[in-house]
Motif scaffolding. Structure first.
Motif, PDB file in Angstrom:
ATOM      1  N   GLU A 293     -28.811  -9.034  85.494  1.00 33.39           N
ATOM      2  CA  GLU A 293     -29.456  -8.589  86.127  1.00 33.39           C
ATOM      3  C   GLU A 293     -30.849  -8.365  86.872  1.00 33.39           C
ATOM      4  O   GLU A 293     -31.049  -7.260  88.173  1.00 33.39           O
ATOM      5  N   ARG A 294     -31.527  -8.244  85.963  1.00 32.94           N
ATOM      6  CA  ARG A 294     -33.010  -7.961  86.101  1.00 32.94           C
ATOM      7  C   ARG A 294     -33.879  -9.628  85.209  1.00 32.94           C
ATOM      8  O   ARG A 294     -32.829 -10.549  84.753  1.00 32.94           O
ATOM      9  N   PRO A 295     -34.139 -10.466  86.030  1.00 37.15           N
ATOM     10  CA  PRO A 295     -35.341 -11.510  85.780  1.00 37.15           C
ATOM     11  C   PRO A 295     -35.820 -11.909  84.398  1.00 37.15           C
ATOM     12  O   PRO A 295     -37.249 -11.979  84.888  1.00 37.15           O
ATOM     13  N   GLN A 296     -35.430 -10.832  82.984  1.00 39.83           N
ATOM     14  CA  GLN A 296     -35.898 -10.872  82.509  1.00 39.83           C
ATOM     15  C   GLN A 296     -35.547 -11.258  81.035  1.00 39.83           C
ATOM     16  O   GLN A 296     -33.892 -10.760  80.875  1.00 39.83           O
ATOM     17  N   ILE A 297     -35.417 -12.241  80.373  1.00 38.42           N
ATOM     18  CA  ILE A 297     -35.078 -12.362  79.393  1.00 38.42           C
ATOM     19  C   ILE A 297     -34.966 -11.903  77.697  1.00 38.42           C
ATOM     20  O   ILE A 297     -36.122 -11.423  77.539  1.00 38.42           O
TER      21      ILE A 297
ATOM     22  N   ASP B 125     -26.168  -7.988  98.003  1.00 40.40           N
ATOM     23  CA  ASP B 125     -25.938  -7.852  96.648  1.00 40.40           C
ATOM     24  C   ASP B 125     -26.140  -9.382  95.984  1.00 40.40           C
ATOM     25  O   ASP B 125     -25.675  -9.623  94.589  1.00 40.40           O
ATOM     26  N   ARG B 126     -26.398  -9.945  96.502  1.00 42.34           N
ATOM     27  CA  ARG B 126     -26.004 -11.477  95.830  1.00 42.34           C
ATOM     28  C   ARG B 126     -27.625 -12.126  95.374  1.00 42.34           C
ATOM     29  O   ARG B 126     -28.085 -12.943  94.371  1.00 42.34           O
ATOM     30  N   PHE B 127     -28.942 -11.585  95.874  1.00 46.23           N
ATOM     31  CA  PHE B 127     -30.361 -12.170  95.920  1.00 46.23           C
ATOM     32  C   PHE B 127     -31.249 -10.647  95.518  1.00 46.23           C
ATOM     33  O   PHE B 127     -30.691  -9.882  96.426  1.00 46.23           O
ATOM     34  N   ILE B 128     -31.302 -10.795  94.098  1.00 49.95           N
ATOM     35  CA  ILE B 128     -32.757  -9.444  93.459  1.00 49.95           C
ATOM     36  C   ILE B 128     -34.118 -10.138  93.740  1.00 49.95           C
ATOM     37  O   ILE B 128     -34.089 -12.045  92.762  1.00 49.95           O
ATOM     38  N   VAL B 129     -34.641 -10.187  94.075  1.00 49.90           N
ATOM     39  CA  VAL B 129     -36.402 -10.629  93.928  1.00 49.90           C
ATOM     40  C   VAL B 129     -37.332  -9.300  92.407  1.00 49.90           C
ATOM     41  O   VAL B 129     -37.421  -7.367  93.736  1.00 49.90           O
ATOM     42  N   GLN B 130     -37.592  -9.605  91.833  1.00 51.29           N
ATOM     43  CA  GLN B 130     -38.902  -8.283  90.331  1.00 51.29           C
ATOM     44  C   GLN B 130     -39.948  -9.229  90.596  1.00 51.29           C
ATOM     45  O   GLN B 130     -40.248 -10.683  90.422  1.00 51.29           O
TER      46      GLN B 130
ATOM     47  N   ALA C 150     -36.608 -14.142  89.967  1.00 51.54           N
ATOM     48  CA  ALA C 150     -35.433 -14.017  91.408  1.00 51.54           C
ATOM     49  C   ALA C 150     -34.039 -13.806  89.989  1.00 51.54           C
ATOM     50  O   ALA C 150     -34.156 -14.247  89.517  1.00 51.54           O
ATOM     51  N   VAL C 151     -33.058 -12.934  90.945  1.00 55.12           N
ATOM     52  CA  VAL C 151     -31.975 -13.077  90.172  1.00 55.12           C
ATOM     53  C   VAL C 151     -30.914 -13.724  91.441  1.00 55.12           C
ATOM     54  O   VAL C 151     -31.208 -13.546  92.618  1.00 55.12           O
ATOM     55  N   PHE C 152     -30.322 -14.520  90.750  1.00 59.37           N
ATOM     56  CA  PHE C 152     -29.499 -14.995  92.420  1.00 59.37           C
ATOM     57  C   PHE C 152     -27.366 -15.189  92.252  1.00 59.37           C
ATOM     58  O   PHE C 152     -27.603 -15.687  90.763  1.00 59.37           O
ATOM     59  N   ASP C 153     -26.858 -14.872  92.886  1.00 62.34           N
ATOM     60  CA  ASP C 153     -25.187 -14.654  92.540  1.00 62.34           C
ATOM     61  C   ASP C 153     -24.721 -15.656  93.397  1.00 62.34           C
ATOM     62  O   ASP C 153     -24.924 -14.634  95.118  1.00 62.34           O
ATOM     63  N   PRO C 154     -24.226 -16.154  92.791  1.00 60.33           N
ATOM     64  CA  PRO C 154     -24.140 -17.141  93.757  1.00 60.33           C
ATOM     65  C   PRO C 154     -23.226 -17.135  95.094  1.00 60.33           C
ATOM     66  O   PRO C 154     -22.821 -17.108  96.143  1.00 60.33           O
ATOM     67  N   ARG C 155     -21.827 -15.790  93.771  1.00 56.16           N
ATOM     68  CA  ARG C 155     -20.855 -15.795  94.989  1.00 56.16           C
ATOM     69  C   ARG C 155     -20.686 -14.421  95.441  1.00 56.16           C
ATOM     70  O   ARG C 155     -19.197 -13.700  95.945  1.00 56.16           O
ATOM     71  N   GLY C 156     -21.227 -13.307  95.028  1.00 64.01           N
ATOM     72  CA  GLY C 156     -21.550 -11.902  95.113  1.00 64.01           C
ATOM     73  C   GLY C 156     -20.794 -11.811  94.526  1.00 64.01           C
ATOM     74  O   GLY C 156     -20.102  -9.936  94.929  1.00 64.01           O
ATOM     75  N   ASN C 157     -19.844 -11.853  93.634  1.00 64.99           N
ATOM     76  CA  ASN C 157     -19.235 -11.015  93.234  1.00 64.99           C
ATOM     77  C   ASN C 157     -19.555 -10.229  91.429  1.00 64.99           C
ATOM     78  O   ASN C 157     -18.269  -9.247  90.945  1.00 64.99           O
ATOM     79  N   GLY C 158     -20.744 -10.650  90.851  1.00 67.65           N
ATOM     80  CA  GLY C 158     -21.382 -10.219  90.113  1.00 67.65           C
ATOM     81  C   GLY C 158     -20.858 -11.090  88.660  1.00 67.65           C
ATOM     82  O   GLY C 158     -21.109 -10.528  87.520  1.00 67.65           O
ATOM     83  N   VAL C 159     -19.304 -11.883  89.250  1.00 62.48           N
ATOM     84  CA  VAL C 159     -19.092 -12.584  87.654  1.00 62.48           C
ATOM     85  C   VAL C 159     -20.620 -13.726  86.651  1.00 62.48           C
ATOM     86  O   VAL C 159     -20.273 -13.965  85.778  1.00 62.48           O
TER      87      VAL C 159
END
Length: 471
Positions: free
Chosen positions: A138-142, A317-322, A330-339
């Motif tokens: 959910e965050r671009p940090q490992i 819902d698909r794209f988050i930038v930090q 950045a985090v990208f959800d290809p399908r927008g369903n959180g899977v």
């Protein structure tokens, strides 16, 4: 809500390949209490797929003295910052709609997404889901988080006592440049553990105890560890909640092998704002978190470190930038369903690309590739958790290849705790294999025994046995 009361920052002295691995705990060198490793909870309430405002969202957990409550915004989104890591029950409730309760696992320095779609129900129907949700990326940090059960079951390269008693740990959170040991808090019900571990030449004894002189208002916790080498460590803290929005805690860490630390932490939490402050003899830390529509803002300052300001912007819902002062991602959800998630990030030392996917209701798979500029090395890191199996590994390719791979099997067997863990590691031209078997009973005193074999395929192999009970 409140952050954990004991934050111990440690520096792992192994090579880059193992700095994110859970068995590093045996190599920690604690130097101070670290900044509070809080968790974040967010998501949306919808009805028929459309955002539902004014839904009351309540988060409850055994790590909280008082529930945290908020309401959803016009688009159905909600946000709860500065929560201590643990397992939570999150309920969504609004008059005229069904009430939904979900369970989720929050880990330090991570954000967990829990959303619900509420059907219209004049009778106030209630639905409870018992599966535990764990979201990743959910965050671009490992960050690698290792829970207490994994720590207690893994074969450890050295005797399981390094500054903090093993049974006092709730979680270990390992990021790029820091390892945080998060100890347990007090509990409403009396709880304690006792453990003794013996290998060829060393015996370690550990004892923990917790309870509540005042239910939901005052918690106490203490732990002590000793070994044959005259190494002694004590951990203690007390937690009080004078108001529904404030939590105050006092902590103590004392050891004859490192600097002592004594201090206090204060947390103030509202619906869209939270602030924490820690002051100790070895520690100074402050943080503030705020929420605006589609934005999460944070400011942190810590002892011996520069301050950090960052903004996490949910574009869709698909794209988050930090972005912050020292990193971006950045985090990208290809399908927008959180899977599934694809994440990429950059800081002054390394870049990474990661992919994660949920498996069923509680499992997930994750793979990450790192490129470290300063050391000109490539690192691969990943793990899979599904049902009762955990498989993970890491490898670094620089002047010489080093790596580790582990497997944990934890089958559900009625009233018994059974775990088999295998660990293979290679570095500095040396390959080693470790194994552990843990067996316990679910009874009033929950006795257990742990057998370990370390470096089994060499002349330096060691056998170890541990016994104990959880009261």
């Amino acid at each position: 809500g409140r952050p954990p009361l004991q934050r111990l920052r440690a520096v792992c002295t192994t090579v880059l390949a193992v700095r994110r691995l859970f068995f590093c705990i045996a190599l920690f060198a604690t130097n101070a209490f670290a900044f509070a490793p809080v968790s974040f909870l967010g998501g949306r309430a919808t009805s028929g797929g459309k955002g539902l405002p004014d839904v009351t969202v309540t988060a409850q957990s055994e790590v909280l003295q008082k529930p945290r409550v908020t309401k959803t915004a016009a688009n159905g989104a909600y946000w709860l910052p500065a929560l201590p890591p643990g397992t939570y029950d999150i309920s969504f409730e609004r008059e005229g709609y069904q009430t939904i309760t979900k369970r989720a696992e929050l880990r330090a320095r991570e954000q967990t997404r829990v959303s619900a779609d509420l059907a219209v129900s004049e009778e106030g129907e209630a639905v409870t889901e018992t599966a535990i949700t764990r979201t990743v990326l959910e965050r671009p940090q490992i960050i690698r988080s290792i829970g207490s059960e994994e720590l207690q079951n893994l074969p450890l390269p050295r005797l399981p006592f390094a500054q903090v008693p093993l049974d006092a740990l709730r979680e270990v959170s390992i990021a790029r440049d820091s390892i945080l040991l998060i100890t347990r808090d007090g509990t409403n019900e009396p709880h304690g553990t006792i453990r003794a571990t013996r290998d060829d030449d060393t015996t370690v004894g550990e004892l923990t105890a917790s309870g509540a002189p005042m239910q939901d208002r005052l918690w106490l916790f203490g732990a002590i560890g000793v070994n044959d080498d005259d190494m002694r460590t004590a951990v203690a803290h007390a937690t009080a909640s004078p108001t529904a929005r404030d939590t105050v805690s006092a902590f103590l860490f004392a050891s004859n092998h490192s600097d002592d630390d004594i201090g206090a932490t204060w947390l103030h939490a509202r619906e869209r704002f939270a602030a924490t402050a820690t002051v100790g003899t070895e520690t100074r830390a402050f943080a503030a978190y705020g929420y605006l529509p589609n934005h999460e803002l944070s400011f942190t300052a810590r002892t011996h470190e520069k301050f950090e300001v960052q903004d996490r912007w949910t574009i869709t819902d698909r794209f988050i930038v930090q972005a912050g002062l020292r990193h971006a991602g950045a985090v990208f959800d290809p399908r927008g369903n959180g899977v599934q998630r694809i994440a990429a990030g950059w800081n002054r030392d390394e870049t990474f690309l990661s992919y994660a996917r949920q498996l069923g209701s509680g499992g997930y798979a994750r793979a990450t590739g790192f490129r470290t500029d300063g050391e000109n090395s490539l690192m691969l890191d990943g793990d899979i958790r599904y049902l009762f199996l955990t498989l993970g590994g890491a490898a670094t390719f620089a002047h010489a290849a080093t790596g580790n791979i582990w497997l944990m099997v934890d089958p559900p067997i009625l009233d018994y705790d059974v775990n088999v863990s295998l660990l293979a590691r290679k570095r500095a031209g040396h390959t080693a294999g470790d194994a552990a078997f843990t067996f316990g009973l679910h009874t009033k005193y929950s006795p257990f025994v742990k057998l370990e074999g370390v470096d089994l395929f060499s002349n330096e192999r060691a056998l170890r046995v541990g016994i104990g009970a959880r009261l």
